[in-house]
Write a protein that holds these residues in place. Structure first.
Motif, PDB file in Angstrom:
ATOM      1  N   GLU A 169      13.233 -47.226  43.556  1.00 51.01           N
ATOM      2  CA  GLU A 169      13.417 -48.474  42.815  1.00 51.01           C
ATOM      3  C   GLU A 169      14.892 -48.774  42.609  1.00 51.01           C
ATOM      4  N   VAL A 170      15.653 -47.765  42.217  1.00 45.51           N
ATOM      5  CA  VAL A 170      17.090 -47.952  42.018  1.00 45.51           C
ATOM      6  C   VAL A 170      17.781 -48.225  43.349  1.00 45.51           C
ATOM      7  N   THR A 171      17.403 -47.488  44.382  1.00 46.48           N
ATOM      8  CA  THR A 171      18.016 -47.677  45.697  1.00 46.48           C
ATOM      9  C   THR A 171      17.837 -49.111  46.189  1.00 46.48           C
ATOM     10  N   ALA A 172      16.653 -49.669  45.948  1.00 47.79           N
ATOM     11  CA  ALA A 172      16.366 -51.032  46.396  1.00 47.79           C
ATOM     12  C   ALA A 172      17.140 -52.081  45.607  1.00 47.79           C
ATOM     13  N   ALA A 173      17.536 -51.743  44.388  1.00 52.40           N
ATOM     14  CA  ALA A 173      18.157 -52.731  43.504  1.00 52.40           C
ATOM     15  C   ALA A 173      19.671 -52.608  43.386  1.00 52.40           C
ATOM     16  N   VAL A 174      20.241 -51.487  43.800  1.00 51.44           N
ATOM     17  CA  VAL A 174      21.646 -51.217  43.509  1.00 51.44           C
ATOM     18  C   VAL A 174      22.603 -52.188  44.198  1.00 51.44           C
ATOM     19  N   SER A 175      22.275 -52.668  45.377  1.00 54.23           N
ATOM     20  CA  SER A 175      23.183 -53.607  46.051  1.00 54.23           C
ATOM     21  C   SER A 175      23.348 -54.892  45.263  1.00 54.23           C
ATOM     22  N   ALA A 176      22.268 -55.360  44.652  1.00 51.73           N
ATOM     23  CA  ALA A 176      22.340 -56.591  43.856  1.00 51.73           C
ATOM     24  C   ALA A 176      23.240 -56.410  42.642  1.00 51.73           C
TER      25      ALA A 176
END
Length: 218
Positions: free
Chosen positions: A93-100
């Motif tokens: 979940e964090v990996t998917a959101a960190v770029s944003a």
């Protein structure tokens, strides 16, 4: 080596973390994973239900979480508001959101300032995506690690449970695009960085090659 700053950049799956810790350990230097700082902010935002599609909402809270970072390469630690976050920040979940989250200028300004403070007197290996270009442009040694898409996906799949090489290849391609095209501090190779392709190298070989470069430049 007490004042040495080694900047390690490159995309996810290129081997930055393991190589950076190995180099720091070999030279008796501190180690800083700047990506963990962005992940920690992202995890904090997710815990509070912040809309990560709204840069303004992220920006308004960018200064709120209190981060504590450890710089021991054998036991790198990160806590948020006094809570150990070493495991939670590595979730899908964090990996998917960190770029944003990491694309928001207010987040980057806050963390770059903290990163520079930690780097301080030197004696440290720092890994990330903008170390040689933004955080520590005067670093004595700059390394840019790369690897083939397949090699990177295989490595990440081995680290994560419940995923596939295909899924990781797609996720990394998406993150590469986001990280390299963001308006603020994009992923980029510094003009004076030494590029090292780790596709066909094991960890020991990567560390040895980086140590060779350091011996030449430091």
């Amino acid at each position: 080596m007490t004042g040495l700053v080694v900047a390690m950049d490159g995309p996810s799956g290129s081997g930055k973390s393991s190589a950076s810790r190995g180099v720091a350990r070999a030279l008796g230097l501190r180690y800083l994973d700047t990506g963990a700082m962005y992940r920690a902010i992202t995890w904090w935002m997710l815990q509070r239900g912040v809309d990560l599609a709204d840069p303004g909402a992220i920006a308004s809270l960018a200064l709120d979480p209190v981060l504590t970072l450890g710089t021991d390469p054998d036991a790198p630690a990160v806590a948020v508001d006094g809570v150990d976050a070493a495991a939670p920040i590595r979730t899908a979940e964090v990996t998917a959101a960190v770029s944003a989250v990491s694309a928001v200028p207010e987040v980057r300004r806050r963390l770059v300032a903290e990163q520079r403070e930690i780097i301080g007197s030197g004696g440290i290996v720092v890994e990330g995506r903008d170390i040689g270009t933004v955080v520590a442009p005067d670093a004595a040694v700059k390394i840019y690690l790369t690897a083939s898409a397949d090699a990177r996906a295989l490595r990440r799949t081995a680290e994560l449970a419940g995923t596939t090489v295909e899924a990781q290849r797609a996720a990394m391609a998406r993150r590469d695009t986001l990280d390299s095209t963001r308006a603020t501090d994009p992923l980029a190779k510094a003009a004076d960085a030494v590029e090292l392709d780790t596709t066909a190298l094991n960890l020991e070989e990567v560390v040895a090659e980086i140590l060779r470069v350091i011996k030449e430049k430091a």
